[in-house]
Design a protein around this motif. Structure first.
Motif, PDB file in Angstrom:
ATOM      1  N   ARG A  39       0.893  -1.226  -0.127  1.00  0.00           N
ATOM      2  CA  ARG A  39       0.146  -0.186  -0.122  1.00  0.00           C
ATOM      3  C   ARG A  39       0.858   1.342   0.009  1.00  0.00           C
ATOM      4  N   ASP A  42       2.341   1.786  -3.406  1.00  0.00           N
ATOM      5  CA  ASP A  42       1.043   2.340  -4.315  1.00  0.00           C
ATOM      6  C   ASP A  42       0.819   3.892  -4.064  1.00  0.00           C
ATOM      7  N   THR A  43       1.047   4.287  -2.867  1.00  0.00           N
ATOM      8  CA  THR A  43       0.786   5.559  -2.420  1.00  0.00           C
ATOM      9  C   THR A  43       1.858   6.512  -2.894  1.00  0.00           C
ATOM     10  N   ASP A  45       3.793   5.666  -5.475  1.00  0.00           N
ATOM     11  CA  ASP A  45       3.741   5.985  -6.881  1.00  0.00           C
ATOM     12  C   ASP A  45       2.369   7.202  -7.334  1.00  0.00           C
ATOM     13  N   SER A  46       1.412   6.905  -6.431  1.00  0.00           N
ATOM     14  CA  SER A  46       0.367   8.090  -6.568  1.00  0.00           C
ATOM     15  C   SER A  46       0.905   9.500  -6.368  1.00  0.00           C
ATOM     16  N   ARG A  49       2.859  10.628  -9.547  1.00  0.00           N
ATOM     17  CA  ARG A  49       1.939  10.865 -10.532  1.00  0.00           C
ATOM     18  C   ARG A  49       1.080  12.150 -10.283  1.00  0.00           C
ATOM     19  N   ASN A  50       1.320  12.823  -9.392  1.00  0.00           N
ATOM     20  CA  ASN A  50       0.492  14.071  -8.896  1.00  0.00           C
ATOM     21  C   ASN A  50      -1.084  13.461  -8.472  1.00  0.00           C
ATOM     22  N   GLY A  51      -1.094  12.444  -7.802  1.00  0.00           N
ATOM     23  CA  GLY A  51      -2.320  11.791  -7.418  1.00  0.00           C
ATOM     24  C   GLY A  51      -2.960  12.750  -6.366  1.00  0.00           C
ATOM     25  N   LYS A  80      -6.146  14.903  -2.159  1.00  0.00           N
ATOM     26  CA  LYS A  80      -6.289  14.216  -3.238  1.00  0.00           C
ATOM     27  C   LYS A  80      -6.661  14.985  -4.369  1.00  0.00           C
TER      28      LYS A  80
END
Length: 87
Positions: A39, A42-43, A45-46, A49-51, A80
């Motif tokens: 997790r 993934d976070t 990486d987000s 990617r400017n998530g 977010k």
């Protein structure tokens, strides 16, 4: 919007470590059967990617390796980002 309180004993911590701690806390409190390491990956990486953006005391922190300076009462906000309709 839910709030978490997290104890941090260092005055300076890298943003990626701060995110990791937040993810581990969220996973522990949810009781979900989730791998916190996966997790966290993934976070992170987000974030790349400017998530989402991270604000520390109303100042945006833009790099995962940036040292975040904390003090008693520091407020960390995770926002977010969602695309606007039509663009």
């Amino acid at each position: 919007m839910p709030e978490w309180t997290m104890e941090v004993f260092q005055e300076c911590v890298r943003l990626d470590e701060l995110i990791r701690r937040r993810v581990f806390l969220e996973v522990a409190e949810s009781g979900a059967d989730v791998d916190p390491e996966a997790r966290t990956r993934d976070t992170l990486d987000s974030f790349r990617r400017n998530g989402f953006v991270v604000l520390v005391d109303d100042r945006q922190v833009t790099a995962l390796d940036e040292q975040v300076h904390l003090h008693a009462g520091s407020r960390i906000t995770f926002l977010k980002l969602v695309p606007l309709v039509g663009g």
